[in-house]
Structure formats: structure tokens, C-alpha cells
Motif scaffolding. Structure first.
Motif, PDB file in Angstrom:
ATOM      1  N   VAL A  66      -9.643 -53.595 -60.175  1.00 39.27           N
ATOM      2  CA  VAL A  66      -9.812 -53.391 -58.734  1.00 39.27           C
ATOM      3  C   VAL A  66     -10.101 -54.712 -58.035  1.00 39.27           C
ATOM      4  CG1 VAL A  66     -11.159 -52.177 -56.981  1.00 39.27           C
ATOM      5  CG2 VAL A  66     -10.541 -51.014 -59.094  1.00 39.27           C
ATOM      6  N   SER A  67     -10.846 -55.592 -58.683  1.00 38.51           N
ATOM      7  CA  SER A  67     -11.128 -56.900 -58.089  1.00 38.51           C
ATOM      8  C   SER A  67      -9.853 -57.725 -57.961  1.00 38.51           C
ATOM      9  CB  SER A  67     -12.156 -57.647 -58.935  1.00 38.51           C
ATOM     10  OG  SER A  67     -13.385 -56.944 -58.985  1.00 38.51           O
ATOM     11  N   MET A  68      -8.964 -57.634 -58.938  1.00 40.84           N
ATOM     12  CA  MET A  68      -7.702 -58.363 -58.859  1.00 40.84           C
ATOM     13  C   MET A  68      -6.824 -57.858 -57.718  1.00 40.84           C
ATOM     14  SD  MET A  68      -6.715 -58.757 -62.900  1.00 40.84           S
ATOM     15  CE  MET A  68      -5.109 -59.441 -62.506  1.00 40.84           C
ATOM     16  N   ALA A  69      -7.043 -56.602 -57.307  1.00 41.99           N
ATOM     17  CA  ALA A  69      -6.291 -56.061 -56.171  1.00 41.99           C
ATOM     18  C   ALA A  69      -6.872 -56.502 -54.839  1.00 41.99           C
ATOM     19  CB  ALA A  69      -6.267 -54.540 -56.248  1.00 41.99           C
ATOM     20  N   GLY A  70      -7.999 -57.224 -54.873  1.00 44.72           N
ATOM     21  CA  GLY A  70      -8.568 -57.774 -53.643  1.00 44.72           C
ATOM     22  C   GLY A  70      -9.802 -57.059 -53.132  1.00 44.72           C
ATOM     23  N   PHE A  71     -10.338 -56.123 -53.867  1.00 46.49           N
ATOM     24  CA  PHE A  71     -11.504 -55.372 -53.408  1.00 46.49           C
ATOM     25  C   PHE A  71     -12.798 -56.042 -53.872  1.00 46.49           C
ATOM     26  CE2 PHE A  71      -8.163 -52.160 -53.435  1.00 46.49           C
ATOM     27  CZ  PHE A  71      -8.372 -51.508 -52.233  1.00 46.49           C
TER      28      PHE A  71
END
Length: 617
Positions: free
Chosen positions: A560-565
Motif C-alpha cells: 500500500v505504501s508503494m501505491a502512494g498511501f
């Protein structure tokens, strides 16, 4: 004279001992009239008898009669001076064993030689000897005599033969006790090579060593006791009739399948089938489902694995029953609802729009409506909620979603909430705020409850629907995104790891159902059959057929962090309110847990996390 050590090998000590007069407080006098040289410690092992030194004045081993005759004739023998140690606070562990031993008086010796051997450390030969197996005080204890230790000492002050023999000495019980304490300390000094002059407390007479010394001196009649770490303490270790360790056997079967050894896998599965029982204990029921899953893996033709069944009506109904009866799943939905309400309250938005990619039976939003009313109790304006659901991820399609919408609208009207329920067909390219009908004054929340793990990722296809959907949702600029998933490493893990994870995860889940659903409840069988289909799909299927691809919170966090969140930690107030709710449900049935972890909240059974809820923006 026998040394008192058991066994047929050479004596540890040879050539006599030393004599101590108890009545004179352990003082010794040595006779300078007769001096006998020490015997070489190598004299007994020279192969050529002619090479040995023969001396007429050398006294070797003597019998008791010979020793007493020499003693009566006035022949002295050398005795190493012994220093009395006063710190005897522990009773000797062998005092009871020698209470009947009598000791004979010893003739006095000249102090001249006593001064020459006054130091008890001048003859360090005992360091060089190897201790042989002991059976002390079990020989030569007849007629009130004890021939305890015979010692052959070699020093660097000259040659001498020292002997020690106790016979016929009248002594009281206290004297005997002191004597044995003293002898034990002397033995400790000799065996351990203690060179310290300090008055340290003896480890031999301390309590923690007493049992060991007692066992050496008086061997137990029961023989060797079983080790505390013997096979009886482990279900997987060998014993006369070891109980089967089903979890390890399941892992072994998975390992055999991974190695292509089908024959070994079938053999293990056959054994496991004998201990499985679909109506037995929770472990037996779990084993039955896992056995079928492994059978499907070995022979998918004869035992077809569950794939399409996961989208069937029965599976969806049974899954909703699980959500209704299991606190771990029910609390996960509530945590997501509270996270959405808190995030939208920070923006002071009066309208909330929730996009749900898998609404299921709509049970989550019944709680959401009640929580929304409680949150808006101080606001005079009516609460407003819009829900957008998609037909692509639900069995029954649009017709079923309309029924769910009618049910929710009926509840909303009763509690005074303005609800707008809309149904759309998902088109990934059309996923934007305009197509979804998001108004400028609405706070947008996106809910992924037990959905993302069903989407294939990069390990399945280059399309990577899991990451693509997360990136599209990020483009919506939502106020909050909630993710609720089962805590299990079952995506890219190899087969053996997936089997172990399934055993632990679903084993804890089966046990938790024991506390919430009675065996007579017809829902329980349907729920466990649904869980069995999940286990079977996770173990027996690969590629696109494997729908159950759960991951742990750490992997979700990275993805999820890699998706920008960015993570939005759930407040302590959320966790406390969920604990209160849990206690009200499970009063008198402990075992369920609520814990905060890495910004999320974990719900589990007996320390094993089963579901995790987290929030993102």
C-alpha cells in the motif's frame, strides 16, 4: 589394600592413605624415624618388569592386618597435615551412611617431619590422576572398620609413602559428622584441584550438590531415571507409542508433494486420514479438511480442488454467517467503520460517501448506520450517507445488490439517516470521482474488507490487478482507505509454508468457534465447510485458480505504501471501544484479544492474530 572404587580396573589411588586423630582436633605428628620413598606413578605401567626399580624398603599395598602389625611395631608413616575448615553449615549427605563406622586411634608422630610437610598443597599429584567411577563406602565396611581412600602421592620434596586407615576409634555422633564433613571437603580439594587457601564454603556439602554426592556414594536402586526432556514431553518425538503430531505430518506431506514424491505423500495422508474426523474435535475437523486439500493437490482429477465453489451462493451465505458469529471478523468491520467516521469528522464533512468493492451481504453497513447516528447525536442536521457498490464482485449481480440496498434503506429510515445506495458496474478505466458521482462536499472513504487478497498480483499475472486497483484508488484522493484482511502468509509462500500457516490460522479459528457457536447450531457446519473450501483453495490450487492469497500486515503495508498511501494510525479510543464491545459479547468466554500493532488493530484468539484492520490516506 583395596581403594574402595568399584570396577576391575586399576585403583585411582594406590599405596595407602593418611591417618587423622579426631580426638586431637585433627592435629597430626609425623615420625621422622622411618621415611619411605614415594612410589613412582609410572611403576605400574612399565611393560618390562626388569625395568622397574626394586627396593626392599619400599612398602606398597598392605592388607589391614599388615598395616596394624606395622603400627603396633612402632613403624610410622607419613601423613599430610590437614587444616580444619570451620564453615560447615550443611549436613553431610553421607553422614547417615557411615554412622556405624568406628575409627581407631593413631600413634603420635614427631613434629619435625610434620613441619616439612605442613602445607597441604606441596603434593599436587592428585591433579594428574583421572577419576574412575566411584562407589564409595560400599567396600571394607565390615567389623566396624572402614578403609576409605588409599592414596599414592608423588611430590617434589622427596619420596615417601603415606597411608590412611581408620579403624576402631571411639567417637560420638558429632565427631563422626564433623569427620565426614571434613573428609568430603578434602575429597573436593583433591578432585577439583582447589589451590585456594581461602575459607570458601564447600560446594560438595552445599544442598544443590548433596543429591549428586549421595547418588555417587549410595547408588539409587531404581536405576537411571527418565530424562525430563525425554520423548514423552513432545508429541513429535519418538516413544513407545507416540501420539501423531498432525501438524508436522501435514507439513511433511506437503514437503513430499513439493519434492515430487507422491508415494510418500500418499502414505502420510493415509495415516492422517485415520486420525481425522469431520465431526470430532476442532483438531480432528481441521485435519479432515487439510487431508482433503492435500488429496486434491496429489490427485486433482479424483479429488477436484475448490475453485469455482468460492463464488457460489452457499459459500457466500456461509461466509456471511462467519462474519456474524466470529468476533474477529465482526470487530474488523467495526474498526473500518470507526476509522472512516473519525477521518471524515476531522474534515467536518456532513456528507459521507463510501465506495465498497465487495459489500458482501451488507452486514457491515448496518453497524455503520448505527455508529453514524451516535456520532451525529450532537448535530441537529440529519446524517447523510452514500454507498456505491459494484456488481462485478458479488454473486447474484445487480439483483442481489438491490435487495441489500432495500434492507439498508429500511434501517436508515427507522434511525433517521439519509441513505443513497447506488450500484455500478466496475470498469477499471472509468474509476474516477466523476464516474462514481463524488460531490465536492462529500468526504470520500474507500473500503477494502477481505477483498484485496482475492485479486491476483505480480506473482500470478503481469496485469497485477492488486496494485493497479490501489493506484486507481489513490487517484480518487480519498479521505481515508480502510483495509481489513486475514493475517496469514499465504500468497507467494511455498506449499510447505502455506500448509503450516493454514494449520495455525484456521486451527485457531476453529478453536475460537468452539467458544461462540455450539455444536448443535446448524450454522457451524456450514461455516466450517466454507473455511474448508478456503483451505483447500489455498493449498491445492496454483495460478489463477488460487483465489485465497492472504498476506500479513507487514506485506500489506509495503504494498500500500508503494501505491502512494500513508498510514493513518487508529486512535486508542477506537481500540478501547472495540475492547468494550468484545467484552460485552464474550463475557465469561476469555480467549479473544484486541491489540494495536503498527498503526493497525489485530483481532485474534489465544495470542494468534486472525484479522487486522488498518487505515490509510
Amino acid at each position: 589394600m583395596s581403594s574402595g572404587f568399584s570396577g576391575g580396573g586399576p585403583d585411582f589411588f594406590t599405596g595407602g592413605g593418611r591417618t587423622t586423630n579426631l580426638n586431637s582436633c585433627y592435629s597430626t605428628n609425623l615420625n621422622p624415624q622411618q621415611q619411605f620413598p614415594f612410589r613412582s606413578p609410572l611403576s605400574g605401567i612399565l611393560p618390562d618388569p626388569g625395568a622397574q626399580i626394586r627396593r626392599p624398603d619400599l612398602i606398597g599395598k598392605r592388607s589391614l592386618a599388615e598395616f596394624q602389625q606395622q603400627n603396633q611395631q612402632g613403624l610410622g608413616f607419613y601423613q599430610r597435615n590437614v587444616k580444619l575448615r570451620p564453615n560447615f553449615q550443611h549436613a553431610s549427605p553421607i553422614s547417615s551412611s557411615v554412622s556405624q563406622v568406628e575409627f581407631s586411634p593413631v600413634s603420635s608422630f614427631s613434629p619435625e617431619v610434620s613441619n616439612s610437610l605442613n602445607s597441604r598443597y606441596g603434593l599436587p599429584i592428585l591433579h594428574q590422576n583421572r577419576l574412575q567411577p566411584m562407589n564409595v563406602l560400599n567396600r571394607n565396611m565390615q567389623n566396624g572398620t572402614a578403609s576409605i581412600f588409599s592414596t599414592n602421592l608423588v611430590g617434589n620434596r622427596g619420596n615417601g609413602n603415606t597411608g590412611m586407615n581408620f579403624s576402631g576409634l571411639n567417637s560420638g555422633p558429632d565427631c563422626e559428622k564433623k569427620m565426614m564433613d571434613h573428609r568430603l571437603q578434602e575429597l573436593e580439594k583433591e578432585l577439583l584441584g582447589d589451590e585456594d587457601e581461602g575459607e570458601a564454603v564447600s560446594v560438595v556439602t552445599n544442598n544443590e550438590w548433596s543429591e549428586t554426592i549421595q547418588n555417587i556414594i549410595v547408588p539409587t536402586q531404581n536405576g537411571i531415571s527418565p530424562s525430563p526432556t525425554s520423548s514423552s514431553s513432545s508429541c513429535c518425538s519418538t516413544s513407545a507409542s507416540p501420539p501423531p503430531c498432525t501438524k508436522q505430518s501435514l507439513i511433511d506431506a506437503a514437503a513430499a508433494i513439493s519434492e515430487g514424491n507422491s508415494a510418500a505423500a500418499v502414505e502420510i495422508i493415509t495415516r492422517l486420514q485415520q486420525v481425522s474426523n469431520p465431526i470430532g474435535t476442532s483438531e480432528q475437523r481441521l485435519t479432515a479438511y487439510m487431508v482433503y486439500a492435500l488429496k486434491s493437490r496429489v490427485n486433482p482429477t479424483e479429488h477436484p480442488p475448490p475453485a469455482s465453489e468460492l463464488y457460489g451462493k452457499e459459500h457466500m451465505l456461509a461466509t456471511q454467517m462467519l462474519y456474524d458469529v466470529s468476533p474477529c471478523f465482526k470487530l474488523g468491520f467495526m474498526a473500518a467503520n470507526l476509522a472512516i467516521l473519525e477521518a471524515t469528522a476531522e474534515q467536518e464533512a456532513h456528507k459521507i460517501h463510501v465506495v465498497d468493492f465487495d459489500i458482501g451481504e451488507g452486514g457491515q453497513y448496518m453497524h455503520f448506520l448505527h455508529a453514524l447516528v451516535a456520532k451525529k447525536s450532537t448535530d441537529k442536521r440529519p446524517a447523510s450517507l452514500k454507498i456505491t457498490a459494484f456488481t462485478d464482485f458479488i454473486t447474484g449481480g445487480e439483483e442481489k445488490l438491490k435487495i441489500i440496498g432495500e434492507t439498508l434503506n429500511s434501517l436508515a429510515n427507522k434511525i433517521g439517516v439519509c441513505l443513497n445506495f447506488s450500484v455500478k458496474k466496475l470498469n477499471m478505466s472509468d474509476l474516477n470521482r466523476e464516474k462514481l458521482g463524488v460531490e465536492p462536499d462529500e468526504a470520500l472513504g474507500v473500503n477494502f474488507a477481505f477483498k484485496l487478497h482475492k485479486l491476483p498480483d505480480e506473482s500470478v499475472t503481469t496485469e497485477n490487478l492488486r496494485d493497479e486497483l490501489l493506484r486507481l484508488v489513490k487517484g480518487l484522493s480519498p479521505t481515508v482507505v480502510t483495509i481489513v484482511e486475514q493475517e496469514m502468509n499465504g500468497n507467494t509462500a511455498p506449499l510447505t509454508v502455506r500448509v503450516r500457516e493454514a494449520c495455525e490460522h484456521y486451527g485457531a479459528l476453529f478453536d475460537s468457534l468452539e467458544a461462540t457457536v455450539s455444536r448443535e447450531d446448524p450454522r457451524r457446519v456450514r461455516i466450517e465447510e466454507a473455511l474448508g473450501r478456503r483451505m483447500g483453495n489455498s493449498v491445492a490450487c496454483e495460478g489463477r485458480d488460487r483465489v485465497e492469497r492472504c498476506e500479513v500486515l507487514g506485506k500489506w503495508r509495503a504494498r500500500v505504501s508503494m501505491a502512494g498511501f500513508q498510514s493513518v494510525p487508529m486512535g486508542q479510543s477506537v481500540a478501547e471501544s472495540l475492547r468494550v464491545k468484545l467484552n460485552s459479547w464474550t463475557r465469561g468466554k476469555p480467549g479473544f484479544t484486541v491489540n494495536e500493532q503498527s498503526g493497525g488493530i489485530c483481532f485474534g484468539w489465544m495470542g494468534r492474530a486472525l484479522t487486522v484492520a488498518s487505515a490509510w490516506r
